[in-house]
Design a protein around this motif. Structure first.
Motif, PDB file in Angstrom:
ATOM      1  N   GLU A   1      -9.196 -41.190  69.853  1.00 56.66           N
ATOM      2  CA  GLU A   1      -9.074 -39.757  70.115  1.00 56.66           C
ATOM      3  C   GLU A   1     -10.304 -39.236  70.859  1.00 56.66           C
ATOM      4  OE1 GLU A   1      -8.374 -35.550  67.717  1.00 56.66           O
ATOM      5  OE2 GLU A   1      -8.812 -37.366  66.591  1.00 56.66           O
ATOM      6  N   ASN A   2     -11.479 -39.679  70.433  1.00 54.06           N
ATOM      7  CA  ASN A   2     -12.725 -39.255  71.069  1.00 54.06           C
ATOM      8  C   ASN A   2     -12.759 -39.671  72.536  1.00 54.06           C
ATOM      9  OD1 ASN A   2     -15.280 -38.293  71.513  1.00 54.06           O
ATOM     10  ND2 ASN A   2     -16.308 -39.785  70.236  1.00 54.06           N
ATOM     11  N   THR A   3     -12.320 -40.890  72.816  1.00 50.52           N
ATOM     12  CA  THR A   3     -12.284 -41.381  74.196  1.00 50.52           C
ATOM     13  C   THR A   3     -11.342 -40.533  75.048  1.00 50.52           C
ATOM     14  OG1 THR A   3     -12.764 -43.621  73.436  1.00 50.52           O
ATOM     15  CG2 THR A   3     -11.845 -43.395  75.643  1.00 50.52           C
ATOM     16  N   GLY A   4     -10.173 -40.226  74.489  1.00 53.64           N
ATOM     17  CA  GLY A   4      -9.226 -39.371  75.206  1.00 53.64           C
ATOM     18  C   GLY A   4      -9.783 -37.991  75.473  1.00 53.64           C
ATOM     19  N   LEU A   5     -10.454 -37.417  74.484  1.00 57.44           N
ATOM     20  CA  LEU A   5     -11.048 -36.087  74.650  1.00 57.44           C
ATOM     21  C   LEU A   5     -12.185 -36.099  75.664  1.00 57.44           C
ATOM     22  CD1 LEU A   5     -11.046 -34.853  70.961  1.00 57.44           C
ATOM     23  CD2 LEU A   5      -9.599 -34.025  72.825  1.00 57.44           C
TER      24      LEU A   5
ATOM     25  N   GLU B   1     -10.538 -36.233  79.069  1.00 52.95           N
ATOM     26  CA  GLU B   1      -9.982 -34.921  79.391  1.00 52.95           C
ATOM     27  C   GLU B   1     -11.090 -33.925  79.729  1.00 52.95           C
ATOM     28  OE1 GLU B   1      -7.116 -31.516  77.381  1.00 52.95           O
ATOM     29  OE2 GLU B   1      -7.687 -33.275  76.217  1.00 52.95           O
ATOM     30  N   ASN B   2     -12.172 -33.961  78.971  1.00 51.38           N
ATOM     31  CA  ASN B   2     -13.307 -33.072  79.217  1.00 51.38           C
ATOM     32  C   ASN B   2     -13.914 -33.328  80.594  1.00 51.38           C
ATOM     33  OD1 ASN B   2     -15.272 -31.179  78.780  1.00 51.38           O
ATOM     34  ND2 ASN B   2     -16.401 -32.373  77.281  1.00 51.38           N
ATOM     35  N   THR B   3     -14.048 -34.593  80.956  1.00 46.08           N
ATOM     36  CA  THR B   3     -14.589 -34.944  82.273  1.00 46.08           C
ATOM     37  C   THR B   3     -13.691 -34.413  83.385  1.00 46.08           C
ATOM     38  OG1 THR B   3     -15.612 -36.938  81.368  1.00 46.08           O
ATOM     39  CG2 THR B   3     -15.297 -36.861  83.751  1.00 46.08           C
ATOM     40  N   LYS B   4     -12.382 -34.597  83.226  1.00 47.30           N
ATOM     41  CA  LYS B   4     -11.441 -34.107  84.240  1.00 47.30           C
ATOM     42  C   LYS B   4     -11.477 -32.586  84.343  1.00 47.30           C
ATOM     43  CE  LYS B   4      -8.240 -37.984  84.100  1.00 47.30           C
ATOM     44  NZ  LYS B   4      -6.873 -38.429  83.801  1.00 47.30           N
ATOM     45  N   LEU B   5     -11.573 -31.911  83.201  1.00 44.40           N
ATOM     46  CA  LEU B   5     -11.640 -30.447  83.219  1.00 44.40           C
ATOM     47  C   LEU B   5     -12.928 -29.956  83.873  1.00 44.40           C
ATOM     48  CD1 LEU B   5     -10.202 -29.605  79.692  1.00 44.40           C
ATOM     49  CD2 LEU B   5      -9.136 -29.150  81.895  1.00 44.40           C
ATOM     50  N   ARG B   6     -14.034 -30.648  83.616  1.00 43.29           N
ATOM     51  CA  ARG B   6     -15.295 -30.262  84.257  1.00 43.29           C
ATOM     52  C   ARG B   6     -15.215 -30.444  85.779  1.00 43.29           C
ATOM     53  NH1 ARG B   6     -19.868 -29.812  80.648  1.00 43.29           N
ATOM     54  NH2 ARG B   6     -19.228 -30.466  78.565  1.00 43.29           N
TER      55      ARG B   6
END
Length: 106
Positions: A37-41, A44-49
């Motif tokens: 889950e942490n890896t997925g988040l 996702e956080n990197t893509k959103l940034r």
């Protein structure tokens, strides 16, 4: 120590060890799920940034124009937008040289 007591002690120890091993396996599974889950988040956080950085120049370019549009709508509603009389109602919707200069200067 009696052989029966010794065997019972080993049996109890073995059962406790099995329970502990089951608990360790359950915790291991939970940690694996959390890591997944942490890896997925993080991804996702990197893509959103990255997306946010792409949008920032567009937002910065539009911001002054949107502010000017907002001031124009306030002026059209009959209020001053100039520094001298900001927020005061314009009498009979008469034009204000200071407001006009603020709105239409380049």
């Amino acid at each position: 120590m009696d052989k029966k007591k010794l065997f019972d002690a080993f049996d109890d120890f073995s059962q406790n060890l099995m329970v502990t091993l089951a608990e360790v396996e359950a915790m291991k599974k939970q940690v694996q799920e959390l890591v997944k889950e942490n890896t997925g988040l993080r991804l996702e956080n990197t893509k959103l940034r990255e997306r946010l950085h792409q949008l920032e120049p567009e937002t910065e370019a539009k911001a002054p124009h949107q502010g000017k549009d907002h001031l124009e709508s306030i002026y059209q509603d009959g209020f001053h937008v100039c520094n001298s009389f900001y927020g005061q109602r314009r009498e009979n919707d008469e034009g204000c040289v200071f407001c006009m200069e603020l709105l239409y200067r380049e």
